[in-house]
Design a protein around this motif. Structure first.
Motif, PDB file in Angstrom:
ATOM      1  N   ALA A   2      48.975  12.320  36.470  1.00  0.00           N
ATOM      2  CA  ALA A   2      49.289  12.949  35.193  1.00  0.00           C
ATOM      3  C   ALA A   2      48.888  12.046  34.029  1.00  0.00           C
ATOM      4  CB  ALA A   2      50.770  13.258  35.116  1.00  0.00           C
ATOM      5  N   ARG A   3      48.454  12.678  32.962  1.00  0.00           N
ATOM      6  CA  ARG A   3      48.080  11.945  31.761  1.00  0.00           C
ATOM      7  C   ARG A   3      49.326  11.493  31.019  1.00  0.00           C
ATOM      8  NH1 ARG A   3      44.136  14.822  27.551  1.00  0.00           N
ATOM      9  NH2 ARG A   3      44.633  13.214  26.068  1.00  0.00           N
ATOM     10  N   ALA A   4      49.289  10.312  30.458  1.00  0.00           N
ATOM     11  CA  ALA A   4      50.420   9.794  29.682  1.00  0.00           C
ATOM     12  C   ALA A   4      50.588  10.631  28.418  1.00  0.00           C
ATOM     13  CB  ALA A   4      50.185   8.333  29.319  1.00  0.00           C
ATOM     14  N   PHE A   5      51.819  10.851  28.015  1.00  0.00           N
ATOM     15  CA  PHE A   5      52.107  11.617  26.810  1.00  0.00           C
ATOM     16  C   PHE A   5      51.762  10.783  25.588  1.00  0.00           C
ATOM     17  CE2 PHE A   5      54.849  13.203  23.410  1.00  0.00           C
ATOM     18  CZ  PHE A   5      54.559  14.560  23.483  1.00  0.00           C
ATOM     19  N   THR A   6      51.019  11.359  24.674  1.00  0.00           N
ATOM     20  CA  THR A   6      50.657  10.671  23.439  1.00  0.00           C
ATOM     21  C   THR A   6      51.522  11.201  22.301  1.00  0.00           C
ATOM     22  OG1 THR A   6      48.936  12.297  22.996  1.00  0.00           O
ATOM     23  CG2 THR A   6      48.276  10.295  24.169  1.00  0.00           C
ATOM     24  N   PRO A   7      51.777  10.391  21.269  1.00  0.00           N
ATOM     25  CA  PRO A   7      52.599  10.866  20.146  1.00  0.00           C
ATOM     26  C   PRO A   7      52.003  12.132  19.527  1.00  0.00           C
ATOM     27  CG  PRO A   7      52.238   8.510  19.974  1.00  0.00           C
ATOM     28  CD  PRO A   7      51.350   9.005  21.081  1.00  0.00           C
ATOM     29  N   LYS A   8      52.898  12.992  19.061  1.00  0.00           N
ATOM     30  CA  LYS A   8      52.473  14.271  18.500  1.00  0.00           C
ATOM     31  C   LYS A   8      53.287  14.611  17.260  1.00  0.00           C
ATOM     32  CE  LYS A   8      50.930  16.120  22.890  1.00  0.00           C
ATOM     33  NZ  LYS A   8      49.901  15.152  22.996  1.00  0.00           N
ATOM     34  N   VAL A   9      52.766  15.542  16.474  1.00  0.00           N
ATOM     35  CA  VAL A   9      53.486  16.167  15.376  1.00  0.00           C
ATOM     36  C   VAL A   9      53.364  17.669  15.560  1.00  0.00           C
ATOM     37  CG1 VAL A   9      53.120  14.280  13.733  1.00  0.00           C
ATOM     38  CG2 VAL A   9      51.491  16.176  13.810  1.00  0.00           C
ATOM     39  N   VAL A  10      54.335  18.401  15.005  1.00  0.00           N
ATOM     40  CA  VAL A  10      54.241  19.861  15.000  1.00  0.00           C
ATOM     41  C   VAL A  10      53.560  20.253  13.702  1.00  0.00           C
ATOM     42  CG1 VAL A  10      55.500  22.040  14.995  1.00  0.00           C
ATOM     43  CG2 VAL A  10      56.335  20.123  16.384  1.00  0.00           C
ATOM     44  N   ASP A  41      58.324  11.995  22.982  1.00  0.00           N
ATOM     45  CA  ASP A  41      58.853  12.464  24.262  1.00  0.00           C
ATOM     46  C   ASP A  41      58.370  13.898  24.489  1.00  0.00           C
ATOM     47  OD1 ASP A  41      60.910  12.287  26.555  1.00  0.00           O
ATOM     48  OD2 ASP A  41      61.496  14.110  25.469  1.00  0.00           O
ATOM     49  N   GLU A  42      57.804  14.159  25.649  1.00  0.00           N
ATOM     50  CA  GLU A  42      57.213  15.466  25.939  1.00  0.00           C
ATOM     51  C   GLU A  42      58.229  16.603  25.878  1.00  0.00           C
ATOM     52  OE1 GLU A  42      54.074  17.496  29.051  1.00  0.00           O
ATOM     53  OE2 GLU A  42      54.945  15.544  29.539  1.00  0.00           O
ATOM     54  N   ALA A  43      59.410  16.411  26.441  1.00  0.00           N
ATOM     55  CA  ALA A  43      60.431  17.461  26.425  1.00  0.00           C
ATOM     56  C   ALA A  43      60.891  17.737  24.993  1.00  0.00           C
ATOM     57  CB  ALA A  43      61.614  17.065  27.299  1.00  0.00           C
ATOM     58  N   HIS A  44      61.085  16.682  24.220  1.00  0.00           N
ATOM     59  CA  HIS A  44      61.495  16.851  22.832  1.00  0.00           C
ATOM     60  C   HIS A  44      60.396  17.569  22.036  1.00  0.00           C
ATOM     61  CE1 HIS A  44      63.693  16.134  19.167  1.00  0.00           C
ATOM     62  NE2 HIS A  44      62.660  15.491  18.639  1.00  0.00           N
ATOM     63  N   ALA A  45      59.155  17.275  22.336  1.00  0.00           N
ATOM     64  CA  ALA A  45      58.035  17.932  21.660  1.00  0.00           C
ATOM     65  C   ALA A  45      58.065  19.435  21.912  1.00  0.00           C
ATOM     66  CB  ALA A  45      56.714  17.333  22.129  1.00  0.00           C
ATOM     67  N   GLN A  46      58.338  19.834  23.130  1.00  0.00           N
ATOM     68  CA  GLN A  46      58.395  21.263  23.449  1.00  0.00           C
ATOM     69  C   GLN A  46      59.554  21.948  22.727  1.00  0.00           C
ATOM     70  OE1 GLN A  46      56.023  22.962  24.979  1.00  0.00           O
ATOM     71  NE2 GLN A  46      54.911  21.032  25.119  1.00  0.00           N
ATOM     72  N   VAL A  47      60.688  21.268  22.633  1.00  0.00           N
ATOM     73  CA  VAL A  47      61.841  21.823  21.915  1.00  0.00           C
ATOM     74  C   VAL A  47      61.514  21.981  20.436  1.00  0.00           C
ATOM     75  CG1 VAL A  47      64.209  21.322  21.157  1.00  0.00           C
ATOM     76  CG2 VAL A  47      63.567  20.997  23.550  1.00  0.00           C
ATOM     77  N   ARG A  48      60.885  20.973  19.839  1.00  0.00           N
ATOM     78  CA  ARG A  48      60.535  21.033  18.413  1.00  0.00           C
ATOM     79  C   ARG A  48      59.501  22.130  18.144  1.00  0.00           C
ATOM     80  NH1 ARG A  48      63.443  20.086  14.878  1.00  0.00           N
ATOM     81  NH2 ARG A  48      62.124  18.915  13.472  1.00  0.00           N
TER      82      ARG A  48
END
Length: 104
Positions: A2-10, A41-48
């Motif tokens: 799996a690819r490492a999660f990179t920082p994201k913005v919505v 955090d990938e899970a937090h990104a999906q929630v946001r």
């Protein structure tokens, strides 16, 4: 592997004005990338992202965009996001009428 999660913005577009906007940590929308909530955090990104998509009366086309942490906040890692934050390229209007912001 799996690819490492990179920082994201919505990010999304303002429904009525069309401007690129970013979700902040206080659940507001900002036209400035430096004010966006950086999600690591990938899970937090999906929630946001789900939080953003529920705001269909304000935004359209929400998605997660990769960013890198710069000295003045998040910076786009893809040319598409850099292009989106500066506005249309056909003539000077909107953000392009403003003086250039210093790059650090």
């Amino acid at each position: 592997m799996a690819r490492a999660f990179t920082p994201k913005v919505v990010t999304a577009n303002h429904l009525l004005e069309g401007d690129v906007i970013y979700l902040t940590a206080t659940d507001d929308w900002s036209r400035t990338l430096s004010e966006a909530e950086v999600i690591t955090d990938e899970a937090h990104a999906q929630v946001r992202l789900l939080d953003a998509e529920r705001q269909a009366n304000i935004i359209v086309g929400a998605y997660l965009a990769d960013v890198a942490l710069g000295s003045t906040g998040p910076e786009p890692t893809h040319f598409r996001e850099d292009f989106r934050r500066t506005g249309p390229s056909n003539y000077f209007h909107g953000k392009q009428e403003l003086p250039p912001q210093p790059q650090t």
